[in-house]
Motif scaffolding. Structure first.
Motif, short mmCIF file in Angstrom:
data_model
loop_
_atom_site.label_atom_id
_atom_site.label_comp_id
_atom_site.label_asym_id
_atom_site.label_seq_id
_atom_site.Cartn_x
_atom_site.Cartn_y
_atom_site.Cartn_z
N ALA A 1 34.64 59.32 -12.59
CA ALA A 1 34.08 58.47 -13.45
C ALA A 1 32.50 57.97 -12.59
O ALA A 1 32.57 58.27 -11.88
N ALA A 2 31.68 57.94 -13.69
CA ALA A 2 30.73 57.71 -12.48
C ALA A 2 29.29 56.85 -13.35
O ALA A 2 29.45 56.43 -14.71
N ASP A 3 28.71 55.40 -12.60
CA ASP A 3 28.07 54.45 -13.18
C ASP A 3 26.34 54.71 -11.87
O ASP A 3 26.87 53.68 -11.10
N GLY A 4 25.85 56.19 -11.98
CA GLY A 4 24.97 55.80 -10.94
C GLY A 4 24.91 56.05 -9.73
O GLY A 4 25.84 56.33 -9.74
N PRO A 5 24.40 55.82 -9.34
CA PRO A 5 24.25 56.89 -7.74
C PRO A 5 25.47 55.66 -6.87
O PRO A 5 25.88 55.72 -5.99
N ASP A 6 26.09 54.22 -7.34
CA ASP A 6 26.68 53.60 -6.26
C ASP A 6 27.71 53.40 -6.52
O ASP A 6 28.69 52.88 -6.20
N ASN B 1 32.30 52.18 -4.32
CA ASN B 1 31.54 51.30 -5.13
C ASN B 1 31.32 50.49 -4.11
O ASN B 1 30.79 49.87 -3.15
N GLY B 2 29.85 50.08 -4.29
CA GLY B 2 28.86 49.41 -3.82
C GLY B 2 28.95 50.25 -1.90
O GLY B 2 28.12 51.86 -1.97
N ASP B 3 28.85 49.20 -1.24
CA ASP B 3 28.96 49.81 0.20
C ASP B 3 30.41 50.15 0.55
O ASP B 3 30.36 50.34 2.19
N ASP B 4 31.22 49.95 -0.48
CA ASP B 4 33.00 50.72 0.39
C ASP B 4 33.18 52.40 0.01
O ASP B 4 32.94 52.11 -1.43
N ALA C 1 33.79 51.37 -18.17
CA ALA C 1 34.35 49.58 -17.37
C ALA C 1 33.97 49.04 -16.50
O ALA C 1 34.40 50.09 -15.27
N ALA C 2 33.60 48.02 -16.04
CA ALA C 2 33.04 47.96 -14.42
C ALA C 2 34.07 47.96 -13.85
O ALA C 2 34.52 48.33 -12.15
#
Length: 409
Positions: A110-115, A133-136, A262-263
């Motif tokens: 699954a992918a949702d953009g570069p972050d 996920n973000g910085d983790d 989904a987030a």
């Protein structure tokens, strides 16, 4: 120190096998059925379609199978990735992802953009998940109930660099588009690029881009990339060897959806009681994953540099690298890296029994003007290790390696 030097003699050929494995990378590819009737398109137009693709979201399931033509390395790889105090946790990606370089595996992505990205390896009732996920970056191995965590330095993206040039975090496996970009960068006078018909990929219409070496002496028969006819996203990557048989890499999306996941797909909380290892202190693991992450794209990047005549490590066109760094010989698909290890080849009986058996199964004794040595073989990357400690390695035939060694004398 003497023991370390002695050990390095037989570690080098094992490392060569590891390099061969790493060059295959971790790339989802194609499961095709049926040939859709699509408008004609030129290779140039298809390349432009790939370049214009800006897919940011997707989810799906795919199978990946790899066949390097290597004997089993069971019992060898674990010793190269230690666990426990001072070593790597079993959930560390630098250890776990190496399993994808052999056999067949089912994965969910699954992918949702570069972050935000997530990859889950399904192995029977066990699962291994790698989540950015973000910085983790989190990794969880259900079999051992271990968690690996690494926090990116503030202000760094998923592929950014931390202070002093160190990688800020472990990169997730390359996407088909990233791999396609690397292959296309390497294209030049040494490469044939054509459109090889159409395919059906997980229910979606796709064009097939076929990339072949024009040069003789390469072990690569062809690279095939299936490209989504609607949005230009690469969906297939198949690598075939001139030795025939099963593809070296043959994996494929069985399901793919370009809607935004989904987030909560990327949420992760360590299970109660799980052992958590913080990766920031594990520099050896970071460095190993950084090298592994270069993957197959790194090999084609080097081939491209050879084809385009980019400058060597010393800043001289075609020049030699510094101490321990490779000297690039030739160009394009038949580029060979020459490395002077400074360590003589291992003597028979010097390596542990299981390692010696593995090396003997890989190698053929050869000789020439350069002296004598052993060629270690896979279906794609071959390496000649001379008895005086020089290594010639590339996606070329053993004869090409021997000729390069003879010409270097």
């Amino acid at each position: 120190m003497a023991g370390q030097r002695k050990a390095s003699r037989y570690v080098v050929p094992v490392a060569v096998a590891g390099v061969a494995a790493a060059t295959i990378g971790l790339v989802p590819a194609l499961a095709a059925s049926g040939d859709p009737d699509l408008p004609e398109i030129t290779a140039q137009q298809l390349i432009e379609k790939i370049a214009a693709s800006d897919t940011q979201t997707l989810s799906g399931t795919f199978r990946i199978s790899t066949d390097l033509g290597l004997p089993s390395v069971a019992g060898l790889l674990p010793s190269a990735v230690p666990s426990g105090p001072g070593g790597s946790a079993s959930a560390d990606p630098s250890a776990k992802l190496t399993e994808l370089v052999s056999g067949s595996h089912t994965l969910r992505v699954a992918a949702d953009g570069p972050d935000r990205q997530k990859l889950t390896i399904l192995d029977g009732s066990d699962e291994y998940s790698l989540i950015h996920n973000g910085d983790d970056v989190w990794a969880y191995d259900s079999a051992s109930d271990e968690v690996f965590h690494e926090k990116a330095e503030k202000g760094e993206g998923p592929h950014g660099k931390a202070a002093h040039g160190k990688a800020s975090e472990k990169e997730l496996p390359a996407t088909p588009k990233q791999l396609a970009d690397e292959v296309l960068k390497a294209a030049g006078d040494t490469t044939s690029i054509t459109v090889g018909g159409t395919a059906k990929v997980a229910g979606r219409d796709a064009y097939q881009l076929v990339i072949k070496p024009k040069q003789t002496g390469s072990t690569i028969e062809s690279v095939k990339i299936a490209v989504d006819a609607a949005n230009g996203t690469p969906l297939k990557f198949t690598l075939d060897s001139v030795s025939g048989g099963k593809p070296v890499v043959d994996a494929g999306f069985t399901k793919v959806d370009f809607a935004k996941p989904a987030a909560d797909t990327f949420d992760f909380k360590a299970p109660k009681g799980a052992k958590v290892t913080e990766g920031a202190a594990d520099k050896a693991g970071k460095d190993a994953e950084d090298e592994f992450g270069k993957g197959f794209g790194g090999l084609f990047g080097d081939l491209g540099k050879g084809a385009k005549g980019e400058r060597g490590a010393k800043g001289e066109k075609g020049g030699k690298g510094g101490a321990g760094e490779p000297e690039m010989i030739g160009e394009g698909w038949t580029t060979i890296a020459r490395i002077d290890t400074g360590a003589p080849a291992p003597e028979t009986g010097e390596a542990p029994k299981e390692v010696q058996g593995f090396l003997d199964s890989l190698g053929d004794k050869v000789s020439g003007k350069f002296g004598s040595g052993t060629v270690f073989k896979t279906k794609i990357v071959n390496a000649l290790m001379t008895d005086d400690g020089k290594i010639y390695v590339g996606a070329v035939t053993p004869d090409a390696l021997v000729n390069a060694a003879n010409a270097s004398k």
